[in-house]
Write a protein that holds these residues in place. Sequence first.
Motif, mmCIF file in Angstrom:
data_model
loop_
_atom_site.group_PDB
_atom_site.id
_atom_site.type_symbol
_atom_site.label_atom_id
_atom_site.label_comp_id
_atom_site.label_asym_id
_atom_site.label_seq_id
_atom_site.Cartn_x
_atom_site.Cartn_y
_atom_site.Cartn_z
ATOM 1 N N SER A 116 0.886 -1.739 -0.602
ATOM 2 C CA SER A 116 -0.113 -0.184 0.486
ATOM 3 C C SER A 116 0.939 1.270 -0.123
ATOM 4 C CB SER A 116 -0.895 0.150 1.253
ATOM 5 O OG SER A 116 -0.229 -0.215 2.477
ATOM 6 N N ASP A 117 2.396 1.386 0.608
ATOM 7 C CA ASP A 117 2.981 2.309 0.396
ATOM 8 C C ASP A 117 3.813 2.470 -0.929
ATOM 9 O OD1 ASP A 117 2.519 3.243 3.336
ATOM 10 O OD2 ASP A 117 5.137 1.883 4.106
ATOM 11 N N TYR A 118 3.621 1.321 -1.552
ATOM 12 C CA TYR A 118 4.307 1.940 -2.472
ATOM 13 C C TYR A 118 3.350 2.129 -4.069
ATOM 14 C CZ TYR A 118 6.192 0.595 -7.436
ATOM 15 O OH TYR A 118 6.630 0.702 -8.568
ATOM 16 N N MET A 119 1.744 1.604 -3.021
ATOM 17 C CA MET A 119 1.135 1.731 -4.389
ATOM 18 C C MET A 119 0.643 3.928 -3.641
ATOM 19 S SD MET A 119 -1.861 -0.843 -4.660
ATOM 20 C CE MET A 119 -1.171 -2.057 -5.614
ATOM 21 N N GLN A 120 0.546 4.438 -2.950
ATOM 22 C CA GLN A 120 0.562 5.765 -2.474
ATOM 23 C C GLN A 120 1.772 6.572 -3.059
ATOM 24 O OE1 GLN A 120 -1.880 7.403 -1.666
ATOM 25 N NE2 GLN A 120 -0.808 8.869 -1.483
ATOM 26 N N TRP A 121 2.594 6.176 -3.484
ATOM 27 C CA TRP A 121 3.699 6.660 -4.092
ATOM 28 C C TRP A 121 3.849 6.535 -5.031
ATOM 29 C CZ3 TRP A 121 8.485 4.397 -6.520
ATOM 30 C CH2 TRP A 121 9.367 5.304 -6.959
ATOM 31 N N HIS A 122 3.176 5.248 -5.622
ATOM 32 C CA HIS A 122 3.070 5.366 -6.552
ATOM 33 C C HIS A 122 2.613 6.705 -8.055
ATOM 34 C CE1 HIS A 122 2.294 3.753 -11.282
ATOM 35 N NE2 HIS A 122 3.052 2.384 -11.038
ATOM 36 N N ARG A 123 1.532 6.279 -6.515
ATOM 37 C CA ARG A 123 0.012 7.660 -7.697
ATOM 38 C C ARG A 123 0.753 9.257 -7.433
ATOM 39 N NH1 ARG A 123 -3.720 3.817 -4.818
ATOM 40 N NH2 ARG A 123 -3.164 4.717 -3.062
ATOM 41 N N GLU A 124 1.302 9.018 -6.305
ATOM 42 C CA GLU A 124 2.331 10.108 -5.957
ATOM 43 C C GLU A 124 3.244 10.910 -7.091
ATOM 44 O OE1 GLU A 124 3.694 9.988 -2.342
ATOM 45 O OE2 GLU A 124 1.760 10.527 -0.941
ATOM 46 N N ILE A 125 3.876 10.216 -7.630
ATOM 47 C CA ILE A 125 4.877 10.280 -8.420
ATOM 48 C C ILE A 125 4.262 10.736 -10.271
ATOM 49 C CG2 ILE A 125 6.938 9.581 -9.524
ATOM 50 C CD1 ILE A 125 7.642 10.214 -7.520
ATOM 51 N N ARG A 126 2.872 9.935 -10.486
ATOM 52 C CA ARG A 126 2.127 10.056 -11.587
ATOM 53 C C ARG A 126 1.644 10.981 -11.271
ATOM 54 N NH1 ARG A 126 1.679 5.084 -15.836
ATOM 55 N NH2 ARG A 126 1.984 7.522 -16.693
ATOM 56 N N ALA A 127 1.260 11.237 -10.204
ATOM 57 C CA ALA A 127 0.965 13.068 -10.407
ATOM 58 C C ALA A 127 1.699 13.974 -11.028
ATOM 59 C CB ALA A 127 -0.393 12.619 -9.439
ATOM 60 N N LYS A 128 2.858 14.302 -10.428
ATOM 61 C CA LYS A 128 3.672 15.421 -10.599
ATOM 62 C C LYS A 128 4.565 14.765 -11.568
ATOM 63 C CE LYS A 128 7.672 16.292 -7.852
ATOM 64 N NZ LYS A 128 8.989 16.367 -6.409
ATOM 65 N N ALA A 133 6.813 13.099 -19.055
ATOM 66 C CA ALA A 133 7.748 14.265 -18.448
ATOM 67 C C ALA A 133 7.895 13.168 -16.977
ATOM 68 C CB ALA A 133 6.423 15.186 -17.158
ATOM 69 N N LEU A 134 7.619 11.954 -16.906
ATOM 70 C CA LEU A 134 7.633 10.481 -15.873
ATOM 71 C C LEU A 134 9.555 10.140 -16.806
ATOM 72 C CD1 LEU A 134 7.530 8.328 -13.698
ATOM 73 C CD2 LEU A 134 6.176 7.241 -15.694
ATOM 74 N N LEU A 135 9.413 9.959 -18.092
ATOM 75 C CA LEU A 135 10.046 9.434 -18.830
ATOM 76 C C LEU A 135 11.852 10.189 -19.196
ATOM 77 C CD1 LEU A 135 8.123 7.116 -21.241
ATOM 78 C CD2 LEU A 135 9.077 6.856 -18.891
ATOM 79 N N GLU A 136 10.824 12.022 -19.212
ATOM 80 C CA GLU A 136 11.583 12.539 -19.480
ATOM 81 C C GLU A 136 13.012 13.506 -18.241
ATOM 82 O OE1 GLU A 136 10.219 13.298 -24.009
ATOM 83 O OE2 GLU A 136 9.728 14.968 -22.682
ATOM 84 N N ASP A 137 11.884 14.074 -17.178
ATOM 85 C CA ASP A 137 12.478 14.289 -16.372
ATOM 86 C C ASP A 137 13.730 14.541 -15.261
ATOM 87 O OD1 ASP A 137 12.624 16.280 -14.309
ATOM 88 O OD2 ASP A 137 11.137 16.975 -14.085
ATOM 89 N N PRO A 138 14.575 14.339 -15.654
ATOM 90 C CA PRO A 138 16.114 13.618 -14.888
ATOM 91 C C PRO A 138 15.508 13.789 -13.744
ATOM 92 C CG PRO A 138 16.664 16.221 -15.367
ATOM 93 C CD PRO A 138 14.945 15.848 -16.354
ATOM 94 N N SER A 139 14.800 15.048 -12.615
ATOM 95 C CA SER A 139 14.322 14.264 -11.364
ATOM 96 C C SER A 139 13.568 13.423 -10.843
ATOM 97 C CB SER A 139 13.855 15.846 -10.670
ATOM 98 O OG SER A 139 12.488 15.964 -11.108
ATOM 99 N N LEU A 258 22.227 -2.121 -14.381
ATOM 100 C CA LEU A 258 21.215 -1.370 -15.059
ATOM 101 C C LEU A 258 21.273 0.001 -14.049
ATOM 102 C CD1 LEU A 258 19.663 -4.365 -16.010
ATOM 103 C CD2 LEU A 258 20.688 -2.342 -17.634
ATOM 104 N N SER A 259 22.079 0.342 -12.826
ATOM 105 C CA SER A 259 21.905 1.736 -11.780
ATOM 106 C C SER A 259 21.515 2.164 -12.497
ATOM 107 C CB SER A 259 22.402 0.871 -11.037
ATOM 108 O OG SER A 259 23.637 1.593 -11.887
ATOM 109 N N ASP A 260 21.984 2.920 -13.067
ATOM 110 C CA ASP A 260 21.896 3.877 -13.974
ATOM 111 C C ASP A 260 21.331 4.353 -14.839
ATOM 112 O OD1 ASP A 260 24.031 5.067 -12.176
ATOM 113 O OD2 ASP A 260 25.629 4.570 -13.255
ATOM 114 N N THR A 261 20.366 3.404 -15.619
ATOM 115 C CA THR A 261 19.711 3.587 -16.685
ATOM 116 C C THR A 261 18.037 3.288 -16.487
ATOM 117 O OG1 THR A 261 20.790 1.266 -17.929
ATOM 118 C CG2 THR A 261 18.660 1.897 -18.262
ATOM 119 N N ARG A 262 17.835 4.468 -16.765
ATOM 120 C CA ARG A 262 16.464 5.569 -16.138
ATOM 121 C C ARG A 262 15.082 4.329 -16.996
ATOM 122 N NH1 ARG A 262 14.904 9.774 -14.463
ATOM 123 N NH2 ARG A 262 13.321 9.352 -15.340
ATOM 124 N N ILE A 263 15.189 3.551 -17.876
ATOM 125 C CA ILE A 263 14.292 2.725 -18.728
ATOM 126 C C ILE A 263 14.846 1.515 -18.414
ATOM 127 C CG2 ILE A 263 12.698 2.626 -19.682
ATOM 128 C CD1 ILE A 263 12.510 5.187 -20.299
#
Length: 538
Positions: A116-128, A133-139, A258-263
């Motif tokens: 449930s914590d992971y899902m909440q974090w996932h929702r927050e990130i997708r909203a942000k 932007a999820l794939l292109e924003d370096p932050s 693969l630690s530095d690979t974004r996708i």
Amino acid sequence: MGPSLTQRRGVVQRPKPTKGNIARKVNIFLCVASILCATVIWTSVNKILIGEEIKIQANTGDVGSGISNGISGSELLKEQLNSNTNKDEIKISDNSDGDSNDDNDKEEHKLPKWISDYMQWHREIRAKYPGKALLEDPSAPKVLVRMCLGLCGGLHDRLGQLPMDLYIANQTQRILLIKWIKPHPLEVFLVPPPTGLDWRFPEGMPGWGTNCKTLNECAKQVRNQPSIKRVNGGDRAEVESFDIYLSEQIHNLNGGSLSDTRIVTFDTLHVYKENDDMDKRLADLGETDMLYGTPSFGLIFRSFFQPHPDVQKLIDGVYDELGLVPGQYDAVHCRVRHPKAYPQGAKLKTSDGQEIYMSNADKIGLPFEGDLRDVLVETAVHAVQCAVTLPGVGGNPIYFMSDSNDLVDYITHDIYDDKFKMENAMLFENKESVHSKAAALASSMKLVAREQSIPNAHIDKNKGRKEHEYYGTFVDLYLGINAKCVAHGIGNFATFAARISGTSCVTKHTTEKWGIMTRFDASNTCPLAEPLGDTVKL
């Protein structure tokens, strides 16, 4: 619901509160209230979560990636746990309409806290980070994509590994997405619920199946993206060392190549050892919810998926047409085109002299004629008889499903039609024939099915069809999910439905003729002897 993985003894100890850190607690609490700080905290805390290759550096304040803000890793964890009120935990009710499934009429079940914590974090990130932007924003956090480019198995193989997918994503602090190229994008069949987890891959990303004329061209684009290697081997039941494989890939994502690979993509097929390996991993960390055999499995599925409106419209139409109520009917599934439904290497000569290898039945279908028709009908009769051994089955309608639409029509329509029986009287002359047994069985109960103009197409073997030609498969999946009791045979389609529903009113009416899987769910084997199929020479 038990404590989360972060709270287990041996994972991390929670320090006793001291006066010296009160000010720091207040500051952290205020930071958690903002989305940006929540993201930072999640990244730090989750590196403690059941994390392979992640160590807490003593007295340095570093947790994994080395966040240094004057607060120790254990203090940061304590603040996060104390500020989490679990208000966003998703609740489950197995049947929203009608009666609930037998023993599923129970208290609301909650997901383990780490999910449930992971899902909440996932929702927050997708909203942000909406859209690309999820794939292109370096932050933005890195991403893990469950991929299907071609041969990925049926619905169970493609979607039945969600607990493992969540585990890997949680362990590596990556946003989990799903992308299908074949037979069509998953989102034309299933979509995220409004309050669920949005797993959809952002549209319009160059190199990810864009500006391509054919599905093969699209698949080639995505195949060139960085990927976790898949398990190799023959029969998936015999894949060795899945636990080692899983640890290696998590290490590669956290601190390896693969630690530095974004996708990063992965297409690991469901291997049947994974249930045991996942159980052991969770049990070693003190978890009591093993996910695969608990109500959490269905809750996870429902957090990811609901039918696409076009599919839902068909589901509603079936309920209206047949007068079915969720939880007040039973389901029987006969997978008669599966290669393991017949002896290995078996072949059949049709009435026109054509020789068919039964291993190709998924692709080319089966002729519903002669001796083979008798075998298919015999399989269906046995399946229904096995279903009736379950408590209460027979009094409610039985929804019949099969990958042979000819068999469905025969069992749910032709066998009730006096004109058909008159025109085919020779099939029913022998009172011991499978056809006479089918007629007798049908007369004592109500066997129903949806209209078969859209066959139950195999999502993996029957490629090249239009989107709507696969809708029937998803309609039957949800009809199986909402059934009170389920009788399943070879293959995993109906087993998958029963797992999602969480019903324990399940029986397996037919076993694989070769390559039998060593572990599945807790379903019972039918007490009736399986027919030998001696009426046909294969």
